[in-house]
Scaffold this active site. Structure first.
Site, PDB file in Angstrom:
ATOM      1  CG  HIS A 242      -1.767  -1.219   1.326  1.00  0.00           C
ATOM      2  ND1 HIS A 242      -2.627  -1.614   0.325  1.00  0.00           N
ATOM      3  CD2 HIS A 242      -1.868  -2.165   2.307  1.00  0.00           C
ATOM      4  CE1 HIS A 242      -3.240  -2.729   0.688  1.00  0.00           C
ATOM      5  NE2 HIS A 242      -2.785  -3.098   1.878  1.00  0.00           N
TER       6      HIS A 242
ATOM      7  CE  LYS B 279      -4.928  -0.498   5.782  1.00  0.00           C
ATOM      8  NZ  LYS B 279      -3.746  -0.339   6.672  1.00  0.00           N
TER       9      LYS B 279
ATOM     10  CG  HIS C  38      -5.938  -6.223   0.868  1.00  0.00           C
ATOM     11  ND1 HIS C  38      -6.920  -5.825   1.754  1.00  0.00           N
ATOM     12  CD2 HIS C  38      -4.762  -5.902   1.449  1.00  0.00           C
ATOM     13  CE1 HIS C  38      -6.365  -5.308   2.836  1.00  0.00           C
ATOM     14  NE2 HIS C  38      -5.047  -5.332   2.667  1.00  0.00           N
TER      15      HIS C  38
ATOM     16  N   GLY D  69       5.378   8.754 -33.971  1.00  0.00           N
ATOM     17  CA  GLY D  69       4.083   8.542 -34.601  1.00  0.00           C
ATOM     18  C   GLY D  69       3.137   9.724 -34.578  1.00  0.00           C
TER      19      GLY D  69
ATOM     20  CG  ASP E 235      13.260  12.446 -41.620  1.00  0.00           C
ATOM     21  OD1 ASP E 235      13.448  12.019 -40.468  1.00  0.00           O
ATOM     22  OD2 ASP E 235      12.815  13.585 -41.875  1.00  0.00           O
TER      23      ASP E 235
END
Length: 570
Positions: free
Chosen positions: A59, A107, A221, A396, A551
């Protein structure tokens, strides 16, 4: 599984050693995965309450990141997603305890409650004053008649801060707990996941989410949430979380709150800010008074993509605790939000060009319009071709970028001073620098700007010689700004031959013939880049792998020069 780890079974040991090595204010307790303030003994002897928390690892930055003055005295780490042992918790309590006692912040998970609770019982039997607060802030699941209750998730960090600040202020254990309990009673959280996470020792994701699926209300979890749904816009998904939080928290207009936007581990910062935007606007729209906010990574589920929202009811004493000083590295501090997006006027730079230069005939102005339209059309029609070329040797984006520039030219065409070509080019430069991204933007902008300035200074802007000088000035500007030259495998390998071809034209040659020869030179120059080893730009990162491919920047130059020639030849 791809992770920056050594032994999957040793990740917690390595992680804690790294944290302690990075901060000389921290220490590890011998033989256990317990991280503590280096001055914990002095703190205990000062008569202040010690604050202890912890739980399973995975965590981070919780819980070790909140160890520091004004927050936790120590944190106990269990294996990934597994509660620490009773003995580990007990050792932490007995080591950091002083006369003022220890508050455990846990917790609401069964393993944490049992292990921390039993350790507290044993410590009390040994004469240590210990108390425990269980935090259950997750409103995704109902309270289930008090049988299990809500899980503890990211909002627990708020409780660490409140309790730590109260202890730092010198309050006795009962009052420290009372302030923390008061805060916990007004704390409500819920999260959503866009992906699963992978426990290192397991080596594979704990569950599967489809590419178009989102899980609402999952545990930290990876436990199942309340439901799955199709992924929506960020605003729509944030609204789902807030609706549940407001309903379960019975939050009313006019109430004062603090807001936490928490990264579950694998969410980009820009996405967190998008979530924060909607959460803040939605809270304000419902009349909630957001007094403080923090956005970042506070309690995660390894690399899970997703976020959680936590809302804490606040009053002046609570805000004082939240804003009290701490040197815990993971507490980033709270900021005061704005009531609306603040915007101020900026200097207008779109008209920063010289209003000089000779004019030419209406026929030539119309020819310039056709040329610009042809260039725009060429970029838009070849967007996919340029994108594919750039995807092989670059990032790109050139096709997308130039097509965006082309659409901007279309939109602004009527505003260009086409009767004065030098000014029109400077106006075009302002458009390009504003809308073109990447390296193409500033390079094309300086090219057109230099060309426009050169043309403005020429007495006969319609002559081939004037345009040859303008093209050469543009190339010179691009060389100076970008640092490339002929042979570096860039757009200059098409531009420079084209400029030379235009300069070599005999007097009396028509503009159409000159443009055609210029385009041919550009096409030959672009084709020659296939055999050039890149030394500038994105292609230089891939080296010899670029060989054999033209290119994309040079190819784009050949495209627009051919469009110019075609428009003038009509």
């Amino acid at each position: 599984m791809k992770k920056l780890i050594n032994d999957p079974l040793g990740v917690v040991d390595d992680m804690l050693e790294g944290a302690v090595l990075a901060d000389q204010r921290l220490v590890l307790l011998e033989g256990e995965n317990i991280i503590a303030r280096r001055d914990f003994q002095a703190l205990a002897n000062s008569g202040k309450v010690s604050i202890l928390s912890g739980g399973g690892a995975g965590h981070e930055p919780a819980h070790g990141g909140y160890v520091g003055s004004g927050m936790l005295t120590a944190a106990v780490a269990g294996p990934v997603f597994t509660s620490p042992s009773v003995d580990a918790v007990l050792k932490a309590i007995m080591t950091i305890a002083g006369p003022a006692g220890v508050l455990l912040i846990v917790k609401n998970y069964t393993g944490d409650r049992l292990n921390f609770g039993l350790a507290a019982e044993i410590a009390r039997a040994a004469g240590v004053e210990v108390d425990m607060l269980v935090v259950g802030d997750d409103v995704a699941l109902d309270n289930q008649g008090g049988q299990v209750g809500r899980r503890g998730i990211a909002g627990t960090v708020f409780i660490h801060k409140v309790a730590g600040a109260a202890a730092q202020a010198g309050l006795p254990l009962s009052q420290v707990k009372a302030e923390a309990e008061h805060a916990a009673a007004g704390l409500f959280s819920m999260g959503l996941a866009l992906s699963a996470c992978t426990v290192p020792a397991a080596g594979k994701p704990g569950f599967h989410l489809g590419d178009d699926e989102v899980e609402y209300g999952l545990g930290i979890h990876g436990e199942s949430g309340v439901r799955r749904g199709r992924i929506l816009t960020a605003d729509e998904m944030v609204d789902v979380l807030l609706a549940r939080i407001v309903e379960q928290g019975e939050l009313k207009a006019g109430e004062r709150i603090a807001l936490m936007v928490n990264n579950l581990g694998g969410t980009a910062v820009q996405e967190l800010d998008i979530v924060a935007r909607r959460a803040l606007l939605a809270c304000m729209a419902q009349g909630l008074r957001v007094e403080a906010v923090m956005v970042g990574t506070f309690l995660t589920a390894l690399e899970m993509a997703g976020c959680s929202l936590s809302i804490l009811r606040v009053d002046d004493p609570l805000l004082t605790r939240l804003k009290a000083a701490t040197d815990a590295t993971a507490w980033r501090g709270m900021t005061t939000p704005s009531a609306a997006v603040s915007r101020v006027l900026a200097v207008n730079v779109t008209e920063q060009h010289a209003f000089t230069g000779a004019s030419w005939s209406s026929d030539r102005a119309e020819a310039m319009r056709k040329v610009l339209q042809a260039v725009s059309q060429a970029f838009q029609q070849n967007e996919q071709v340029l994108t594919e070329l750039d995807s092989v040797v670059g990032d790109g984006d050139i096709g997308i970028s130039l097509a965006r520039g082309a659409r901007a030219i279309d939109a602004a065409l009527e505003s260009f001073a086409l009767d004065r070509p030098g000014i029109a080019l400077q106006q075009l430069s302002a458009i390009l620098r504003r809308v073109l991204g990447g390296t193409s933007g500033p390079l094309y902008a300086v090219f057109v700007l230099r060309a426009g300035v050169a043309l403005s200074e020429h007495a006969e802007p319609g002559s081939v010689g004037a345009w040859a000088e303008a093209l050469q000035a543009g190339c010179d500007g691009m060389v100076k700004l970008g640092g490339a030259s002929a042979g570096d495998r860039t757009m200059l390998d098409a531009l420079i031959p084209a400029a030379a071809a235009l300069s070599s034209q005999a007097k009396g040659v028509t503009a159409a013939d000159a443009a055609s020869r210029m385009a041919i030179a550009a096409e030959i120059g672009a084709e020659a880049t296939r055999t050039m080893l890149p030394s500038k730009g994105r292609s230089s990162y891939i080296g010899e792998r670029a060989l054999g491919h033209v290119d994309p920047g040079a190819y784009a130059v050949a495209l627009w020069m051919r469009a110019v020639a075609s428009a003038l030849g009509e």
